[in-house]
Design a protein around this motif. Structure first.
Motif, PDB file in Angstrom:
ATOM      1  N   ASN A  11       0.825  -1.201   0.000  1.00 30.97           N
ATOM      2  CA  ASN A  11       0.000   0.000   0.000  1.00 30.97           C
ATOM      3  C   ASN A  11       0.859   1.251   0.000  1.00 30.97           C
ATOM      4  OD1 ASN A  11      -2.433  -1.278  -0.169  1.00 30.97           O
ATOM      5  ND2 ASN A  11      -2.758  -1.342   2.038  1.00 30.97           N
ATOM      6  N   ASP A  12       2.033   1.183   0.635  1.00 31.76           N
ATOM      7  CA  ASP A  12       2.955   2.313   0.641  1.00 31.76           C
ATOM      8  C   ASP A  12       3.445   2.592  -0.780  1.00 31.76           C
ATOM      9  OD1 ASP A  12       4.544   4.325   1.951  1.00 31.76           O
ATOM     10  OD2 ASP A  12       6.275   3.013   1.629  1.00 31.76           O
ATOM     11  N   THR A  13       3.752   1.558  -1.523  1.00 37.17           N
ATOM     12  CA  THR A  13       4.186   1.718  -2.914  1.00 37.17           C
ATOM     13  C   THR A  13       3.077   2.347  -3.740  1.00 37.17           C
ATOM     14  OG1 THR A  13       5.676  -0.166  -2.769  1.00 37.17           O
ATOM     15  CG2 THR A  13       4.996   0.504  -4.983  1.00 37.17           C
ATOM     16  N   LYS A  14       1.877   1.865  -3.574  1.00 30.63           N
ATOM     17  CA  LYS A  14       0.740   2.419  -4.314  1.00 30.63           C
ATOM     18  C   LYS A  14       0.533   3.884  -3.937  1.00 30.63           C
ATOM     19  CE  LYS A  14      -4.082   1.658  -5.483  1.00 30.63           C
ATOM     20  NZ  LYS A  14      -5.245   0.765  -5.383  1.00 30.63           N
ATOM     21  N   ALA A  15       0.613   4.211  -2.662  1.00 32.51           N
ATOM     22  CA  ALA A  15       0.437   5.597  -2.216  1.00 32.51           C
ATOM     23  C   ALA A  15       1.521   6.496  -2.814  1.00 32.51           C
ATOM     24  CB  ALA A  15       0.454   5.672  -0.695  1.00 32.51           C
ATOM     25  N   SER A  26       4.166  10.287 -17.698  1.00 37.04           N
ATOM     26  CA  SER A  26       4.615   8.976 -18.187  1.00 37.04           C
ATOM     27  C   SER A  26       4.812   8.015 -17.019  1.00 37.04           C
ATOM     28  CB  SER A  26       5.933   9.117 -18.947  1.00 37.04           C
ATOM     29  OG  SER A  26       6.996   9.366 -18.041  1.00 37.04           O
ATOM     30  N   PHE A  27       4.692   6.728 -17.310  1.00 36.28           N
ATOM     31  CA  PHE A  27       4.936   5.717 -16.286  1.00 36.28           C
ATOM     32  C   PHE A  27       6.386   5.774 -15.806  1.00 36.28           C
ATOM     33  CE2 PHE A  27       1.213   2.895 -17.586  1.00 36.28           C
ATOM     34  CZ  PHE A  27       0.488   3.235 -16.453  1.00 36.28           C
ATOM     35  N   THR A  28       7.318   6.045 -16.705  1.00 32.98           N
ATOM     36  CA  THR A  28       8.722   6.138 -16.310  1.00 32.98           C
ATOM     37  C   THR A  28       8.899   7.207 -15.242  1.00 32.98           C
ATOM     38  OG1 THR A  28       9.440   5.391 -18.497  1.00 32.98           O
ATOM     39  CG2 THR A  28      11.072   6.565 -17.153  1.00 32.98           C
ATOM     40  N   GLU A  29       8.274   8.343 -15.441  1.00 31.32           N
ATOM     41  CA  GLU A  29       8.335   9.431 -14.466  1.00 31.32           C
ATOM     42  C   GLU A  29       7.742   8.995 -13.127  1.00 31.32           C
ATOM     43  OE1 GLU A  29       6.582  13.967 -14.091  1.00 31.32           O
ATOM     44  OE2 GLU A  29       5.630  12.580 -15.489  1.00 31.32           O
ATOM     45  N   ILE A  30       6.610   8.314 -13.169  1.00 34.62           N
ATOM     46  CA  ILE A  30       5.944   7.860 -11.942  1.00 34.62           C
ATOM     47  C   ILE A  30       6.829   6.853 -11.208  1.00 34.62           C
ATOM     48  CG2 ILE A  30       3.910   6.682 -11.000  1.00 34.62           C
ATOM     49  CD1 ILE A  30       3.468   9.559 -12.284  1.00 34.62           C
ATOM     50  N   ALA A  44       9.176   2.908  -7.302  1.00 36.22           N
ATOM     51  CA  ALA A  44       8.502   1.624  -7.503  1.00 36.22           C
ATOM     52  C   ALA A  44       9.142   0.848  -8.654  1.00 36.22           C
ATOM     53  CB  ALA A  44       7.021   1.854  -7.805  1.00 36.22           C
ATOM     54  N   ALA A  45       9.016  -0.468  -8.581  1.00 33.90           N
ATOM     55  CA  ALA A  45       9.506  -1.337  -9.653  1.00 33.90           C
ATOM     56  C   ALA A  45       8.515  -1.308 -10.814  1.00 33.90           C
ATOM     57  CB  ALA A  45       9.656  -2.759  -9.131  1.00 33.90           C
ATOM     58  N   GLY A  49       7.053  -3.579 -12.422  1.00 36.92           N
ATOM     59  CA  GLY A  49       5.918  -4.486 -12.258  1.00 36.92           C
ATOM     60  C   GLY A  49       4.816  -3.924 -11.365  1.00 36.92           C
ATOM     61  N   ALA A  50       5.142  -2.895 -10.592  1.00 40.21           N
ATOM     62  CA  ALA A  50       4.155  -2.307  -9.683  1.00 40.21           C
ATOM     63  C   ALA A  50       3.033  -1.601 -10.431  1.00 40.21           C
ATOM     64  CB  ALA A  50       4.832  -1.328  -8.723  1.00 40.21           C
ATOM     65  N   ILE A  51       3.313  -1.152 -11.635  1.00 38.54           N
ATOM     66  CA  ILE A  51       2.298  -0.414 -12.388  1.00 38.54           C
ATOM     67  C   ILE A  51       1.036  -1.253 -12.554  1.00 38.54           C
ATOM     68  CG2 ILE A  51       1.700   0.568 -14.638  1.00 38.54           C
ATOM     69  CD1 ILE A  51       4.693   1.317 -14.904  1.00 38.54           C
ATOM     70  N   TYR A  52       1.171  -2.404 -13.177  1.00 40.33           N
ATOM     71  CA  TYR A  52      -0.022  -3.197 -13.467  1.00 40.33           C
ATOM     72  C   TYR A  52      -0.472  -4.038 -12.284  1.00 40.33           C
ATOM     73  CZ  TYR A  52       0.301  -1.292 -18.052  1.00 40.33           C
ATOM     74  OH  TYR A  52       0.337  -0.409 -19.095  1.00 40.33           O
ATOM     75  N   HIS A  53       0.396  -4.180 -11.289  1.00 45.75           N
ATOM     76  CA  HIS A  53      -0.027  -4.829 -10.051  1.00 45.75           C
ATOM     77  C   HIS A  53      -1.029  -3.937  -9.321  1.00 45.75           C
ATOM     78  CE1 HIS A  53       0.019  -7.016  -6.280  1.00 45.75           C
ATOM     79  NE2 HIS A  53       0.331  -5.889  -5.668  1.00 45.75           N
ATOM     80  N   HIS A  54      -0.683  -2.666  -9.171  1.00 48.21           N
ATOM     81  CA  HIS A  54      -1.536  -1.731  -8.439  1.00 48.21           C
ATOM     82  C   HIS A  54      -2.587  -1.070  -9.316  1.00 48.21           C
ATOM     83  CE1 HIS A  54       0.680  -2.046  -4.724  1.00 48.21           C
ATOM     84  NE2 HIS A  54       1.819  -1.830  -5.372  1.00 48.21           N
ATOM     85  N   PHE A  55      -2.308  -0.955 -10.605  1.00 49.81           N
ATOM     86  CA  PHE A  55      -3.220  -0.269 -11.526  1.00 49.81           C
ATOM     87  C   PHE A  55      -3.411  -1.122 -12.772  1.00 49.81           C
ATOM     88  CE2 PHE A  55      -0.732   2.771  -9.066  1.00 49.81           C
ATOM     89  CZ  PHE A  55      -1.758   3.402  -8.365  1.00 49.81           C
TER      90      PHE A  55
END
Length: 192
Positions: free
Chosen positions: A3-7, A26-30, A36-37, A39-45
């Motif tokens: 949840n900390d990573t998502k926040a 961009s996702f790279t910027e985020i 975050a790694a 893989g966190a992009i599609y894990h959380h979103f």
């Protein structure tokens, strides 16, 4: 930890929306900003960028609403003074190239869902501000009108200050709003 990573990703998305809007984000910027790694992009979103943007704008809208609801003051003028003081640093960021994360999502082509999120946020800000004004004795319809004008002042100031590269458009508008509220409620003791 998850949840900390998502926040952190949502925080980074809010910042990106304020500076570049949806198209420039961009996702790279985020990932860089949040640490975050990939893989966190599609894990959380799992819905991708659209889902991240929607969650970021929703959370930013809720955070601003909480600030509006907590504005101190026992007179209409005090509420307006405290509103202006609270938003001044946010608008100052606009002069340096920032903006409103919620407003940023309103200009997306084919962004009906995002516009609904923005409308919900703006409506909640207006309602919270109207409730604070109502608590000082302002009639409900007048409180709603005044709250809408103040939110319009805030959002317009973001644009004008960003274009001018200075806080001066906000300062002029804030002076006018202060004079208007004091002339409308001259009988009330002016206190913070």
């Amino acid at each position: 930890m998850s949840n900390d990573t998502k926040a952190r990703m949502i925080d980074a998305a809010i910042d990106a929306l304020q500076r570049r809007g949806v198209a420039g984000m961009s996702f790279t910027e985020i990932l860089d900003a949040s640490g975050a790694a990939r893989g966190a992009i599609y894990h959380h979103f799992p819905g991708g960028k659209g889902e991240l943007v929607a969650e970021a704008a929703t959370r930013n809208g809720q955070d601003v609403r909480a600030h509006m609801a907590a504005l101190p003051g026992t007179t209409p003028a005090a509420i307006v003074d405290n509103f202006l003081a609270a938003v001044r640093p946010v608008v100052a960021a606009s002069a340096g190239g920032g903006g409103c994360a919620v407003a940023a999502i309103t200009v997306e082509p084919d962004g009906d869902a995002l516009r609904t999120i923005a409308d919900t946020a703006f409506t909640s800000w207006t309602t919270a501000l109207a409730e604070r004004l109502g608590a000082t004795g302002v009639e409900p319809a007048e409180a709603a009108d005044l709250a809408t004008a103040l939110i319009g002042l805030l959002e317009g100031a973001h644009i004008l200050c960003r274009a001018a590269g200075t806080l001066e458009p906000f300062e002029r508008t804030a002076r006018a709003a202060t004079e208007l509220i004091r002339s409308r409620y001259p009988h009330q003791k002016q206190s913070r």
